[in-house]
Design an enzyme around this catalytic site. Structure first.
Site, PDB file in Angstrom:
ATOM      1  CG  HIS A 101      29.216  19.230  24.040  1.00 58.81           C
ATOM      2  ND1 HIS A 101      28.496  19.769  23.284  1.00 58.81           N
ATOM      3  CD2 HIS A 101      29.193  18.746  25.396  1.00 58.81           C
ATOM      4  CE1 HIS A 101      27.219  20.074  24.464  1.00 58.81           C
ATOM      5  NE2 HIS A 101      28.208  19.477  25.631  1.00 58.81           N
ATOM      6  CD  GLU A 289      19.172  18.306  34.026  1.00 54.27           C
ATOM      7  OE1 GLU A 289      20.173  18.567  33.463  1.00 54.27           O
ATOM      8  OE2 GLU A 289      18.384  17.961  33.622  1.00 54.27           O
ATOM      9  CD  GLU A 434      22.821  22.434  34.412  1.00 60.31           C
ATOM     10  OE1 GLU A 434      23.702  21.433  33.676  1.00 60.31           O
ATOM     11  OE2 GLU A 434      22.030  22.887  32.979  1.00 60.31           O
ATOM     12  NE  ARG A 436      22.755  16.681  34.608  1.00 56.31           N
ATOM     13  CZ  ARG A 436      22.837  17.430  34.690  1.00 56.31           C
ATOM     14  NH1 ARG A 436      24.066  17.758  35.068  1.00 56.31           N
ATOM     15  NH2 ARG A 436      22.131  18.430  33.855  1.00 56.31           N
TER      16      ARG A 436
END
Length: 573
Positions: A101, A289, A434, A436
């Site tokens: 991953h 987030e 994204e 965060r």
């Protein structure tokens, strides 16, 4: 002697017995060593008794794929020692393989010669987990998943304050790249003893790796007080960790609330802006987030908070992965992706609107706007079935007071550049932004004597800027194969490195994602690889603990470079 082994012995002796035992142990779909179906030359003098098979390899975004590569699955750390000594004596390389991953070619690289490379699957047998509740620690084998580790910790009333979103990650893989969560202390919050808000690497109290002793490879355990451990805490695959002990803290109940009704201009307001801003939610909860789908106005905002008691409006969850609408790709999304990859990039705005609409409807349909449960159950939300995308971006290291400005500046730049491309009929990006935040790898968070922070972690503190206490992660995603995507990532990377500099911030790569972009591919900008990245881990850091000393440790503990590949040879020479 079994009939199979008797026939193997008559056919070729003890080596054939080993091959026969390996043949029985090959995973489903793999081609066992010794099979007539093998298409690869057999590794020379491979250690007997360790299952060996020809298997397919692909990374998370399917941008690195091999139809076949030799892979083995050692049963014990001692097997890894045998593999290491075999590799050094026979001029082979062994590459630890976990959940695959990741994006970065730190396991294997497209186009490299794999004739003398064997992957070592750590997740078959090297996956044990043992909790010491009295010492508030957990010891895990290299292949143990984060989900398995946190489940065992939860069973003993323990947990981690901040974890990555995918629970499938192997612990060794997560540590290799400095995996992190999305948490900083809320304003006024007092962290429980044993808590860190930086990378998982900063939780390590000791680790065991297979290293060179001067005459051979052997297991060696490094305590956190040993100066040689700091480069190993985030090592980019330049060593082979077989087990690790990490500290934990008291587990907590958490709440996660989702918002989809805040315009991005309000949410991503500057530090001085009022209203429902990212910085305000970060101050209030410490855990935020934002997922901003392309060509939409309202991001999906998740806000986590420590919450001992269940709120009346929240739904209790008893397991992770509670956003089923994002974990399982619907047929309509597959159709969109097919069109995008066939060159119909102009449907990118519709693609973004589709996913925003799916999120809003999915949150309502599954009562997932407000969930509550044990920490891991509300923090893990990415499964292997989630949409596979490629990523560019990285971490801006700055002070907490500047987080709002960092986010504002980036989103304004991104919107301007995407609008420019739209005006000329180009759609280089079709995935979400994204955003965060997490804390830094403060060695004082560790409840044992510490030699320091992980040397080349993106969350490594800068002694010359102690006020830089926050990492702001800014990533942009896209569908692999999108025309112009890597050129956009290159422009973005260069802008981020230039803009976030000087006295207020610095920019670092996210090791597991894309970086060093050329206009055509990631990991191809030789100036970034040879100079910029090493300098990032020299600036403001002591000469006795920086990029150069990390390289020295790697090369001393693995002088034969059996734990390397073509990418690592360039990055960590």
């Amino acid at each position: 002697m079994s009939e199979l082994n008797r026939r193997a012995f008559l056919a070729g002796g003890a080596g054939a017995i080993a091959a026969a035992s390996v043949l029985r142990a090959a995973p489903v779909g793999a081609v066992p060593f010794g099979s007539a179906n093998s298409t690869l030359d057999s590794p020379l003098n491979f250690p007997p008794g360790i299952p060996l098979y020809q298997q397919r390899y692909q990374n998370w975004s399917k941008e690195i794929m091999l139809d076949a590569i030799w892979t083995c699955s050692p049963s014990t750390p001692e097997d890894v020692v045998r593999l290491a000594n075999w590799a050094s004596e026979n001029d082979y390389r062994i590459r630890p393989r976990g959940a695959m991953h990741g994006w970065t070619p730190l396991t294997i690289e497209n186009g490299e010669n794999i004739d003398r490379t064997v992957l070592v699957d750590t997740m078959v047998h090297l996956d044990g987990v043992t909790v010491d509740p009295e010492g508030s620690t957990v010891t895990a084998g290299a292949g143990a998943t984060l989900e398995a580790i946190l489940q065992q910790l939860e069973n003993h009333g323990l947990g981690w304050a901040s974890v990555p979103a995918p629970g499938v990650l192997s612990i060794a893989g997560a540590l290799a790249v400095g995996a992190h969560g999305a948490a900083v202390p809320a304003v006024g919050e007092t962290p429980a003893p044993g808590t860190t808000y930086g990378s998982l690497s900063n939780l390590v109290t000791s680790l065991t790796a297979v290293v060179w002793t001067g005459s051979h490879y052997a297991l060696r355990t490094f305590d956190r007080s040993d100066p040689r451990i700091t480069p190993l805490l985030t090592h980019l695959g330049r060593t082979f960790v077989t087990s690790v002990t990490l500290q934990a803290s008291a587990n907590s109940r958490m709440r996660c609330q989702s918002y989809t009704d805040i315009d991005w201009r309000e949410l991503f307001g500057a530090s001085t802006a009022s209203g429902r801003t990212f910085a305000r939610y970060l101050d209030e909860s410490g855990r935020v987030e934002a997922i901003w789908y392309p060509f939409t106005d309202n991001p999906w905002l998740k806000v986590w908070s420590v919450c001992p008691d269940k709120p009346p409006t929240a739904r209790e969850v008893t397991g992770p992965y509670n956003y089923t609408f994002s974990d399982n790709l619907p047929e309509a999304a597959s159709d969109f992706i097919g069109q995008l990859t066939r060159g119909h990039t102009s449907i990118a705005p519709a693609f973004g609107q589709f996913f925003y609409g799916t999120t809003v409807a999915g949150l309502a349909a599954t009562a997932a706007q407000d969930i509550w449960g044990w920490s891991k159950n509300v923090q893990f939300y990415i499964k292997p079935s989630t949409l596979l995308l490629t990523e560019g971006g990285g971490a801006v290291i700055t002070s907490r007071e500047h987080v709002g400005q960092v986010v504002h500046d980036f989103t304004q730049w991104f919107h301007e550049r995407i609008s420019h491309h739209l005006s000329i009929g180009q759609y280089p990006l079709n995935g979400p932004v994204e955003i965060r935040c997490c804390g830094m790898d403060d060695p004082s968070d560790v409840l044992v004597d510490s030699a320091g922070a992980p040397t080349i972690s993106a969350m490594r503190p800068r002694p010359d800027h102690p006020e830089w206490n926050t990492a702001v992660w800014l990533n942009v995603l896209g569908i692999p194969g999108t025309p112009g995507m890597f050129a956009f990532y290159r422009e973005m990377e260069q802008w981020m490195r230039s803009h976030y500099s000087g006295a207020w911030a610095t920019f670092r790569p996210e090791w597991s994602k894309g970086w060093a972009f050329s206009t055509e591919l990631p990991y191809k900008d030789s100036t970034v690889i040879d100079t910029t990245l090493p300098d990032t881990y020299r600036e403001g850091l002591p000469a006795e603990d920086n990029w150069d000393t990390a390289l020295s440790v790697y090369n001393r503990l693995d002088p034969h470079r059996i734990y390397s590949n073509s990418m690592i040879d360039r990055l960590l020479p």
